[in-house]
Each structure stands twice: as structure tokens, then as C-alpha cells.
Design a protein around this motif. Structure first.
Motif, PDB file in Angstrom:
ATOM      1  N   TYR A  27      46.302   1.744  31.413  1.00  0.00           N
ATOM      2  CA  TYR A  27      46.675   3.100  31.020  1.00  0.00           C
ATOM      3  C   TYR A  27      47.139   3.858  32.250  1.00  0.00           C
ATOM      4  O   TYR A  27      46.404   3.992  33.213  1.00  0.00           O
ATOM      5  CB  TYR A  27      45.489   3.815  30.376  1.00  0.00           C
ATOM      6  CG  TYR A  27      44.979   3.090  29.157  1.00  0.00           C
ATOM      7  CD1 TYR A  27      45.674   3.159  27.957  1.00  0.00           C
ATOM      8  CD2 TYR A  27      43.817   2.333  29.203  1.00  0.00           C
ATOM      9  CE1 TYR A  27      45.229   2.487  26.828  1.00  0.00           C
ATOM     10  CE2 TYR A  27      43.361   1.662  28.077  1.00  0.00           C
ATOM     11  CZ  TYR A  27      44.066   1.742  26.905  1.00  0.00           C
ATOM     12  OH  TYR A  27      43.628   1.075  25.802  1.00  0.00           O
ATOM     13  N   GLU A  28      48.354   4.381  32.183  1.00  0.00           N
ATOM     14  CA  GLU A  28      48.927   5.081  33.324  1.00  0.00           C
ATOM     15  C   GLU A  28      48.556   6.563  33.295  1.00  0.00           C
ATOM     16  O   GLU A  28      48.736   7.239  32.290  1.00  0.00           O
ATOM     17  CB  GLU A  28      50.448   4.937  33.315  1.00  0.00           C
ATOM     18  CG  GLU A  28      51.109   5.592  34.496  1.00  0.00           C
ATOM     19  CD  GLU A  28      52.622   5.518  34.430  1.00  0.00           C
ATOM     20  OE1 GLU A  28      53.252   6.066  35.351  1.00  0.00           O
ATOM     21  OE2 GLU A  28      53.171   4.948  33.472  1.00  0.00           O
ATOM     22  N   ALA A  29      48.043   7.058  34.402  1.00  0.00           N
ATOM     23  CA  ALA A  29      47.695   8.469  34.532  1.00  0.00           C
ATOM     24  C   ALA A  29      48.957   9.280  34.831  1.00  0.00           C
ATOM     25  O   ALA A  29      49.763   8.884  35.667  1.00  0.00           O
ATOM     26  CB  ALA A  29      46.679   8.656  35.658  1.00  0.00           C
ATOM     27  N   LYS A  99      48.312   4.832  39.572  1.00  0.00           N
ATOM     28  CA  LYS A  99      47.946   3.891  38.514  1.00  0.00           C
ATOM     29  C   LYS A  99      47.188   4.621  37.407  1.00  0.00           C
ATOM     30  O   LYS A  99      47.752   5.466  36.742  1.00  0.00           O
ATOM     31  CB  LYS A  99      47.165   2.714  39.073  1.00  0.00           C
ATOM     32  CG  LYS A  99      47.974   1.874  40.046  1.00  0.00           C
ATOM     33  CD  LYS A  99      47.209   0.671  40.489  1.00  0.00           C
ATOM     34  CE  LYS A  99      48.057  -0.124  41.477  1.00  0.00           C
ATOM     35  NZ  LYS A  99      47.405  -1.336  41.876  1.00  0.00           N
ATOM     36  N   ASP A 100      45.886   4.352  37.251  1.00  0.00           N
ATOM     37  CA  ASP A 100      45.108   4.977  36.178  1.00  0.00           C
ATOM     38  C   ASP A 100      44.184   6.080  36.689  1.00  0.00           C
ATOM     39  O   ASP A 100      43.292   6.524  35.990  1.00  0.00           O
ATOM     40  CB  ASP A 100      44.290   3.926  35.421  1.00  0.00           C
ATOM     41  CG  ASP A 100      43.288   3.201  36.310  1.00  0.00           C
ATOM     42  OD1 ASP A 100      43.340   3.354  37.544  1.00  0.00           O
ATOM     43  OD2 ASP A 100      42.448   2.471  35.764  1.00  0.00           O
ATOM     44  N   LYS A 101      44.423   6.584  37.901  1.00  0.00           N
ATOM     45  CA  LYS A 101      43.553   7.598  38.514  1.00  0.00           C
ATOM     46  C   LYS A 101      44.263   8.940  38.631  1.00  0.00           C
ATOM     47  O   LYS A 101      45.461   9.011  38.877  1.00  0.00           O
ATOM     48  CB  LYS A 101      43.123   7.163  39.916  1.00  0.00           C
ATOM     49  CG  LYS A 101      42.383   5.867  39.977  1.00  0.00           C
ATOM     50  CD  LYS A 101      40.939   6.069  39.741  1.00  0.00           C
ATOM     51  CE  LYS A 101      40.223   4.747  39.990  1.00  0.00           C
ATOM     52  NZ  LYS A 101      38.830   4.836  39.910  1.00  0.00           N
ATOM     53  N   TYR A 102      43.476  10.006  38.461  1.00  0.00           N
ATOM     54  CA  TYR A 102      43.915  11.378  38.689  1.00  0.00           C
ATOM     55  C   TYR A 102      43.132  11.908  39.880  1.00  0.00           C
ATOM     56  O   TYR A 102      41.905  11.776  39.919  1.00  0.00           O
ATOM     57  CB  TYR A 102      43.586  12.285  37.499  1.00  0.00           C
ATOM     58  CG  TYR A 102      44.149  11.867  36.178  1.00  0.00           C
ATOM     59  CD1 TYR A 102      45.373  12.366  35.747  1.00  0.00           C
ATOM     60  CD2 TYR A 102      43.446  11.026  35.329  1.00  0.00           C
ATOM     61  CE1 TYR A 102      45.879  12.016  34.500  1.00  0.00           C
ATOM     62  CE2 TYR A 102      43.949  10.668  34.093  1.00  0.00           C
ATOM     63  CZ  TYR A 102      45.163  11.164  33.685  1.00  0.00           C
ATOM     64  OH  TYR A 102      45.654  10.820  32.468  1.00  0.00           O
ATOM     65  N   TYR A 103      43.810  12.540  40.825  1.00  0.00           N
ATOM     66  CA  TYR A 103      43.161  13.183  41.963  1.00  0.00           C
ATOM     67  C   TYR A 103      43.549  14.652  41.916  1.00  0.00           C
ATOM     68  O   TYR A 103      44.705  15.004  42.105  1.00  0.00           O
ATOM     69  CB  TYR A 103      43.606  12.541  43.275  1.00  0.00           C
ATOM     70  CG  TYR A 103      43.341  11.051  43.310  1.00  0.00           C
ATOM     71  CD1 TYR A 103      42.089  10.560  43.660  1.00  0.00           C
ATOM     72  CD2 TYR A 103      44.334  10.137  42.957  1.00  0.00           C
ATOM     73  CE1 TYR A 103      41.838   9.197  43.684  1.00  0.00           C
ATOM     74  CE2 TYR A 103      44.082   8.774  42.968  1.00  0.00           C
ATOM     75  CZ  TYR A 103      42.845   8.311  43.335  1.00  0.00           C
ATOM     76  OH  TYR A 103      42.595   6.961  43.345  1.00  0.00           O
ATOM     77  N   GLY A 118      41.658   5.093  28.262  1.00  0.00           N
ATOM     78  CA  GLY A 118      42.189   4.925  26.917  1.00  0.00           C
ATOM     79  C   GLY A 118      43.417   5.793  26.755  1.00  0.00           C
ATOM     80  O   GLY A 118      43.727   6.606  27.624  1.00  0.00           O
ATOM     81  N   GLU A 119      44.114   5.634  25.639  1.00  0.00           N
ATOM     82  CA  GLU A 119      45.313   6.444  25.414  1.00  0.00           C
ATOM     83  C   GLU A 119      45.011   7.935  25.535  1.00  0.00           C
ATOM     84  O   GLU A 119      45.820   8.686  26.027  1.00  0.00           O
ATOM     85  CB  GLU A 119      45.902   6.155  24.029  1.00  0.00           C
ATOM     86  CG  GLU A 119      46.584   4.823  23.924  1.00  0.00           C
ATOM     87  CD  GLU A 119      47.840   4.733  24.771  1.00  0.00           C
ATOM     88  OE1 GLU A 119      48.559   5.735  24.950  1.00  0.00           O
ATOM     89  OE2 GLU A 119      48.113   3.632  25.273  1.00  0.00           O
TER      90      GLU A 119
END
Length: 138
Positions: A27-29, A99-103, A118-119
Motif C-alpha cells: 500500500y503506497e502512502a 513507500k508505505d510510511k507517512y512522516y 490497508g487501502e
């Protein structure tokens, strides 16, 4: 001929192992995931970006004072009153993704990290899950 088959099988195995060892992001952030409706924890805490502000609002649980989410920790540090509606705004919000992380960073030294699992589901640094009603754009 047997040597060629062994060489081919060995090469195929190496490629398979290399492919399995890569860090796959399911899942792409995207920073835009926090816009509009944001994410909600347990139907009573919301985190959303409005313009250049990160807004956290909702009720600090009086029924479960030991509940652990990153937002509960922020609410406690902002002297939020348990069982009452509280709102905190952080100016100059910046959301970087990898990738799948939010900062997430903002004024007042705010620094948060979430992971998209998840979506429409993210998880905070302490493992609490947040959901959004916003469906991903196709």
C-alpha cells in the motif's frame, strides 16, 4: 545437457530468492490521504489536514484512560479534558512519504509517523489503527 539444466535451475533459484528478498510495498502512502476527511480512531478521534494545518480533534476517552494512541499522548500533553471535545491545530504541516510510511512534522515540534497497512487503514507508532471513509483514487 544436464549441466545446462542445472545451470538454468540454479540461475532461476537465485532470481527467485532475489525477488523474494526485495522490500515489497503493498500500500503506497500519499500525503493527500490526510486531506478532506483524514483518519479516525475508534469513532472519537480524528486527524486531518486542512490547508496548511494538521487538526486533531475528538473526545479523549474517559472510559479508558489507559488507551494508548499517539493522538491520546498528544491530547494529554496539550492538557485535553477527558470526556470532553478537544481540538488542537498545528501550523505549517508537512507530510513526507516513503513507500508505505507517512512522516508528519509541524510547528510546536510535532513529529508523527504512520504506516499504511490497508487501502483505508493506517497504524500509528504505538500500533493503534485509524480508518478513513475516503476511498483511494483509481
Amino acid at each position: 545437457m544436464k549441466k545446462m539444466i542445472r545451470l538454468f535451475l540454479s540461475f532461476s533459484l537465485i532470481l527467485l530468492l532475489a525477488a523474494c528478498s526485495e522490500d515489497v510495498t503493498q500500500y503506497e502512502a500519499k500525503a493527500s490521504n490526510f486531506e478532506d476527511v483524514g483518519f479516525v480512531y475508534n469513532n472519537d478521534l480524528t486527524i486531518v489536514v486542512i490547508g496548511e494545518e494538521l487538526v486533531i480533534f475528538g473526545f479523549v476517552s474517559k472510559y479508558d484512560p489507559e488507551r494508548k494512541t499517539i493522538i491520546d499522548k498528544l491530547s494529554k500533553s496539550a492538557n485535553a479534558v477527558q470526556g470532553e471535545f478537544n481540538e488542537k491545530r498545528y501550523k505549517n504541516v508537512k507530510i513526507k512519504t516513503k513507500k508505505d510510511k507517512y512522516y508528519i512534522t509541524a510547528d510546536d515540534g510535532l513529529s508523527l509517523e504512520f504506516q499504511k497497512i490497508g487501502e483505508r487503514i493506517i497504524v500509528d507508532e504505538v500500533g493503534a489503527e485509524y480508518f478513513t471513509n475516503k476511498y483511494p483514487e483509481k
